[in-house]
Scaffold this active site. Sequence first.
Site, PDB file in Angstrom:
ATOM      1  N   HIS A  41       0.758  -1.359   0.059  1.00 57.28           N
ATOM      2  CA  HIS A  41       0.052   0.030   0.014  1.00 57.28           C
ATOM      3  C   HIS A  41       0.759   1.150   0.039  1.00 57.28           C
ATOM      4  CE1 HIS A  41      -3.843   2.244   0.513  1.00 57.28           C
ATOM      5  NE2 HIS A  41      -3.160   2.832   1.653  1.00 57.28           N
ATOM      6  N   HIS A  87     -10.137   2.661  -0.918  1.00 55.29           N
ATOM      7  CA  HIS A  87     -10.376   2.232   0.182  1.00 55.29           C
ATOM      8  C   HIS A  87     -11.124   0.975   0.113  1.00 55.29           C
ATOM      9  CE1 HIS A  87      -9.923   4.371   4.276  1.00 55.29           C
ATOM     10  NE2 HIS A  87      -8.856   4.093   3.903  1.00 55.29           N
ATOM     11  N   ASN A  88     -10.530   0.223  -0.620  1.00 55.89           N
ATOM     12  CA  ASN A  88     -11.398  -1.276  -1.185  1.00 55.89           C
ATOM     13  C   ASN A  88     -11.330  -2.029   0.120  1.00 55.89           C
ATOM     14  OD1 ASN A  88     -11.064  -0.074  -3.516  1.00 55.89           O
ATOM     15  ND2 ASN A  88      -9.588  -1.405  -4.187  1.00 55.89           N
ATOM     16  N   ARG A 108      -7.900  15.377   2.203  1.00 57.06           N
ATOM     17  CA  ARG A 108      -6.742  15.932   2.853  1.00 57.06           C
ATOM     18  C   ARG A 108      -5.426  15.897   1.739  1.00 57.06           C
ATOM     19  NH1 ARG A 108      -8.590  12.683   6.830  1.00 57.06           N
ATOM     20  NH2 ARG A 108      -7.007  11.246   6.445  1.00 57.06           N
TER      21      ARG A 108
END
Length: 742
Positions: A41, A87-88, A108
């Site tokens: 990630h 955001h799986n 953000r």
Amino acid sequence: MEKLWEAHGLSEEEYKKIVSFLGREPNNVELGVLGALWSEHCSYKSSRAVLKKFPTQAEWVVQGPGENAGVIRVDDDVWVAFKIESHNHPSFIEPFNGAATGVGGIIRDVLSMGARPIALADSLRFGELTDQRTKFLVKGVVKGISSYGNSIGVPTVGGETFFEGSYRTNPLVNAFCLGILPANRMYRARATKVGQLLFLIGSSTGRDGIHGAVMASGEFGEDAQEKRPNVQVGDPYFGKKLIEAVLEAVERGIPVGMQDLGAAGLAGSASELASKSDMGVELYLDKVPLREEGMNPYEILLSESQERMLLVVEEENVKYLEEIAEKYHLNYAVVGRTTDDKRFRAFFNGELVAELPVNLIVDEAPVYSRPVKEPSYLKELRDFDQELLPEVDIKEALIKLLSSPNVCSKAWIYTQYDYQVGTNTVIKPGGDAALLRLKWVEKPELHSKKGIAISSEGNGRFVFLNPYEGGKYIVAEACRNVACTGAVPLAITDCLNFGNPERPEIMWQLLKAVEGMSEACRELNVPVISGNVSLYNETVEKNEVRNVYPTPVVVCVGVLEDIERFVDIAYQAPGELILIGDLKRPSQIDGSEYLKVVHGLVKGDVPKVDLGKERTLIETLSFLIKNDIVKSAHDISSGGLLVNVLESLFTSKFGAEIELYSDERADIFLFAEMPTRVVVSVEQSKSDQLKDLIEERGLDWMYIGRIIPERVIRLSYNGELVFEEDVETLKEVWERSLEEAL
């Protein structure tokens, strides 16, 4: 028994590399930092080499990949920043909070560039709606997006939603944000000299989200629900206060640099900032405002609590940030400073709890050249002859298509979003692209007459059938959608959603899709300026392995020269309907929604995009709309030509007489999803001018019918009436199908 490194998402080889580099065993806090920052990630260790294939530069690109968001120049006064993120995994485990914090995080990212967020879009993929868990996920994700976006006051102006069996246990939730900033006032995630302070502002820090980056980098098994503590919890009202506080600080010129706290929390934010600054950093963890008692250094460093930003500031300016934080009732503290030794140090109550070289954390994460292998399924799927399909009744097939969740109206979803807040939305959700005014809050004297168009696309089924051609198709469609408003496509951001890269067939899909996308980006002159990679979208369940369709989601951003000169998909007045573009190639039904819904097949090859003709069509659309020659434009996409015409009728008050002549089978011509084809409407007095322009530019045109005042659609094919139906009857099917399915 689980090994120490496995608990932090590291392989044994990676752990040995760390020990060798340090010359010692890392302690638990250090291992936590490295596990998070070396995760897929954060480090892109499986995709970094592939991503280098993307073109990233153009004269209008101010900031390409490498910062929190990309930035392009609109004119001498205005720049825009934008990015898409995934955001799986969190959204499958906890759909409401997973989706909500995805929205908060991408806001953000844009804010950290010094931009005011003015628009959101979401790209969603779920399993088929016959599954009860899928219905639960859809409702939770949509509620999470609407709750956060509506509360924070940033409109959700566009997106797309698809349903396919491969996403049943791995939904895709991709969030996009665009912000506006004055030219030459962009911030980066870096300090400018040693001794500058790190000022943490926003929400307090809790235990939510710890191990979030590691969790997002692994495949799912039957223990998915046990990972609920890895999902962050957002507070949009705190997020709104944080936006205003940060922008006030920016307007006053107080910060030197900014970095949001996302994946890997304070550890990730501080180490990445130090790396980009070519400096070291020391953190004082006991200074961090906490919301839970008894938090230890590991938890403080790696918490992914939301609504937090790290600002770099000179010591003499700290008092001004403190005043702003108190004004907006935000938590704050000086939690660190930059150093000259390029080392990451963390202290807790005066004790050194972690010390690592910054380059080990950020730069030394392994880069894997994964083996690739063409999947064996392709040979079988491409053994397909569309002429052997049984003939169908066109009207019955149309009703099935209009009822399909991939074709029917998504109003049930987007009407839950506030897409008008801020009063910038010119074209609302439901068309080819969203269109926004560029309107300042802080600087009303700098309002621009230009507009911003945004379109999201990601046909995973096409990429599954042919990753290379599918990648080209997606980029071309996103750019074409933007052009259908009159805007000129300038750049894209992408989210590459794929399965387990350790499987050679998945890695081959990723490589070929990126190669196809890259070719399209170069030919259409739309560089990739930001993005995200989401891998390991795989579920292993009772010995069954399920990977999602390879789904690169592309958001194209374009600029409209004059916000008063645009069109959308709705027919505006009686006139002629002309199909323009690349029309001489035989239509292919391969991979289409018609083939899946009516014949139950996912087969064939992807219709190839002629990128030269695509670029010409995009340029031509901009010219036609700027010069008021056409009154509407709508590209051929899901459902094909007949669905295209009906979607424009559904958003207008007219009917249509469609008169088609073709050597092709009626169902293939009507329902094929061919690229580089757009239906435009034109006043009869300008019809010949339009046709001449199309021919001069080397494109094709076909008269397909006319808009009529009566609210009916009549379709004839090669001189024979196929059906006549009331438009409102068909619209009712299209409008109610998704809500009924849910």
